[in-house]
Design a protein around this motif. Structure first.
Motif, PDB file in Angstrom:
ATOM      1  N   UNK A  36       0.849  -1.193   0.000  1.00  0.00           N
ATOM      2  CA  UNK A  36       0.000   0.000   0.000  1.00  0.00           C
ATOM      3  C   UNK A  36       0.881   1.238   0.000  1.00  0.00           C
ATOM      4  N   UNK A  37       1.175   1.745  -1.206  1.00  0.00           N
ATOM      5  CA  UNK A  37       2.025   2.923  -1.348  1.00  0.00           C
ATOM      6  C   UNK A  37       1.327   3.961  -2.210  1.00  0.00           C
ATOM      7  N   UNK A  38       1.733   5.210  -2.035  1.00  0.00           N
ATOM      8  CA  UNK A  38       1.214   6.279  -2.889  1.00  0.00           C
ATOM      9  C   UNK A  38       2.388   7.002  -3.536  1.00  0.00           C
ATOM     10  N   UNK A  39       2.165   7.474  -4.754  1.00  0.00           N
ATOM     11  CA  UNK A  39       3.196   8.226  -5.471  1.00  0.00           C
ATOM     12  C   UNK A  39       3.252   9.641  -4.908  1.00  0.00           C
ATOM     13  N   UNK A  40       4.462  10.110  -4.618  1.00  0.00           N
ATOM     14  CA  UNK A  40       4.622  11.442  -4.042  1.00  0.00           C
ATOM     15  C   UNK A  40       5.492  12.363  -4.896  1.00  0.00           C
ATOM     16  N   UNK A  41       6.218  11.795  -5.866  1.00  0.00           N
ATOM     17  CA  UNK A  41       7.218  12.582  -6.591  1.00  0.00           C
ATOM     18  C   UNK A  41       7.525  11.900  -7.914  1.00  0.00           C
ATOM     19  N   UNK A  42       7.633  12.670  -8.987  1.00  0.00           N
ATOM     20  CA  UNK A  42       8.145  12.154 -10.262  1.00  0.00           C
ATOM     21  C   UNK A  42       9.109  13.173 -10.837  1.00  0.00           C
ATOM     22  N   UNK A  43      10.157  12.667 -11.492  1.00  0.00           N
ATOM     23  CA  UNK A  43      11.151  13.541 -12.094  1.00  0.00           C
ATOM     24  C   UNK A  43      11.830  12.789 -13.235  1.00  0.00           C
ATOM     25  N   UNK A  44      12.208  13.512 -14.262  1.00  0.00           N
ATOM     26  CA  UNK A  44      12.890  12.932 -15.422  1.00  0.00           C
ATOM     27  C   UNK A  44      14.299  13.495 -15.489  1.00  0.00           C
ATOM     28  N   UNK A  45      15.263  12.634 -15.843  1.00  0.00           N
ATOM     29  CA  UNK A  45      16.659  13.053 -15.919  1.00  0.00           C
ATOM     30  C   UNK A  45      17.302  12.370 -17.121  1.00  0.00           C
ATOM     31  N   UNK A  46      18.064  13.115 -17.890  1.00  0.00           N
ATOM     32  CA  UNK A  46      18.763  12.541 -19.040  1.00  0.00           C
ATOM     33  C   UNK A  46      20.264  12.683 -18.831  1.00  0.00           C
ATOM     34  N   UNK A  47      20.979  11.574 -19.048  1.00  0.00           N
ATOM     35  CA  UNK A  47      22.432  11.580 -18.917  1.00  0.00           C
ATOM     36  C   UNK A  47      23.017  10.655 -19.973  1.00  0.00           C
ATOM     37  N   UNK A  48      23.972  11.148 -20.715  1.00  0.00           N
ATOM     38  CA  UNK A  48      24.628  10.386 -21.783  1.00  0.00           C
ATOM     39  C   UNK A  48      23.617   9.808 -22.769  1.00  0.00           C
ATOM     40  N   UNK A  49      22.561  10.574 -23.049  1.00  0.00           N
ATOM     41  CA  UNK A  49      21.554  10.153 -24.017  1.00  0.00           C
ATOM     42  C   UNK A  49      20.538   9.151 -23.494  1.00  0.00           C
ATOM     43  N   UNK A  50      20.626   8.793 -22.221  1.00  0.00           N
ATOM     44  CA  UNK A  50      19.683   7.847 -21.619  1.00  0.00           C
ATOM     45  C   UNK A  50      18.747   8.621 -20.693  1.00  0.00           C
ATOM     46  N   UNK A  52      16.057   8.679 -17.728  1.00  0.00           N
ATOM     47  CA  UNK A  52      15.597   7.918 -16.568  1.00  0.00           C
ATOM     48  C   UNK A  52      14.441   8.679 -15.932  1.00  0.00           C
ATOM     49  N   UNK A  53      13.501   7.935 -15.392  1.00  0.00           N
ATOM     50  CA  UNK A  53      12.384   8.547 -14.709  1.00  0.00           C
ATOM     51  C   UNK A  53      12.366   8.043 -13.276  1.00  0.00           C
ATOM     52  N   UNK A  54      12.236   8.961 -12.330  1.00  0.00           N
ATOM     53  CA  UNK A  54      12.211   8.601 -10.913  1.00  0.00           C
ATOM     54  C   UNK A  54      10.795   8.741 -10.381  1.00  0.00           C
ATOM     55  N   UNK A  55      10.388   7.771  -9.573  1.00  0.00           N
ATOM     56  CA  UNK A  55       9.089   7.795  -8.907  1.00  0.00           C
ATOM     57  C   UNK A  55       9.323   7.660  -7.414  1.00  0.00           C
ATOM     58  N   UNK A  56       8.944   8.676  -6.663  1.00  0.00           N
ATOM     59  CA  UNK A  56       9.044   8.621  -5.212  1.00  0.00           C
ATOM     60  C   UNK A  56       7.749   8.081  -4.644  1.00  0.00           C
ATOM     61  N   UNK A  57       7.846   7.233  -3.627  1.00  0.00           N
ATOM     62  CA  UNK A  57       6.653   6.668  -3.008  1.00  0.00           C
ATOM     63  C   UNK A  57       6.703   6.828  -1.491  1.00  0.00           C
ATOM     64  N   UNK A  58       5.522   6.786  -0.897  1.00  0.00           N
ATOM     65  CA  UNK A  58       5.393   6.795   0.559  1.00  0.00           C
ATOM     66  C   UNK A  58       4.455   5.671   0.947  1.00  0.00           C
ATOM     67  N   UNK A  59       4.848   4.879   1.938  1.00  0.00           N
ATOM     68  CA  UNK A  59       4.041   3.769   2.420  1.00  0.00           C
ATOM     69  C   UNK A  59       2.846   4.321   3.199  1.00  0.00           C
ATOM     70  N   UNK A  60       1.654   3.835   2.877  1.00  0.00           N
ATOM     71  CA  UNK A  60       0.446   4.280   3.577  1.00  0.00           C
ATOM     72  C   UNK A  60       0.327   3.646   4.965  1.00  0.00           C
ATOM     73  N   UNK A  61       1.121   2.608   5.238  1.00  0.00           N
ATOM     74  CA  UNK A  61       1.049   1.912   6.521  1.00  0.00           C
ATOM     75  C   UNK A  61       2.026   2.497   7.537  1.00  0.00           C
ATOM     76  N   UNK A  62       3.327   2.557   7.169  1.00  0.00           N
ATOM     77  CA  UNK A  62       4.330   2.996   8.134  1.00  0.00           C
ATOM     78  C   UNK A  62       4.943   4.361   7.822  1.00  0.00           C
ATOM     79  N   UNK A  63       4.676   4.903   6.626  1.00  0.00           N
ATOM     80  CA  UNK A  63       5.189   6.222   6.280  1.00  0.00           C
ATOM     81  C   UNK A  63       6.588   6.257   5.684  1.00  0.00           C
ATOM     82  N   UNK A  64       7.219   5.084   5.491  1.00  0.00           N
ATOM     83  CA  UNK A  64       8.562   5.042   4.906  1.00  0.00           C
ATOM     84  C   UNK A  64       8.510   5.546   3.456  1.00  0.00           C
TER      85      UNK A  64
END
Length: 71
Positions: A36-50, A52-64
């Motif tokens: 049980x997680x929720x998305x909290x953050x998204x970001x795109x980064x390009x390096x050397x032509x590649x 990458x997309x980052x997705x940050x999550x937060x646990x709905x149970x313990x908050x990690x």
């Protein structure tokens, strides 16, 4: 623009007409192992032509929080 859509089996992040799929099995909390997680953050980064997309999550149970990367 980055758009995040939640599905029953995870999240789909759409950026520049490309979809990045994050399944709940990958996003399971590292602390309490809850799926049980929720998305909290998204970001795109390009390096050397590649791009990458980052997705940050937060646990709905313990908050990690966690950061997940897709190429």
């Amino acid at each position: 623009m980055i758009e995040t859509k939640q599905r029953d089996d995870g999240f789909v992040v759409v950026h520049d007409d490309r979809e990045y799929v994050f399944s709940l099995s990958e996003l399971r909390c590292n602390e309490c192992r809850s799926g049980k997680v929720k998305a909290t953050y998204t970001n795109e980064h390009e390096e050397s032509g590649v791009t990458a997309l980052a997705l940050g999550t937060e646990c709905k149970v313990c908050g990690a929080t966690a950061l997940h990367i897709s190429y």
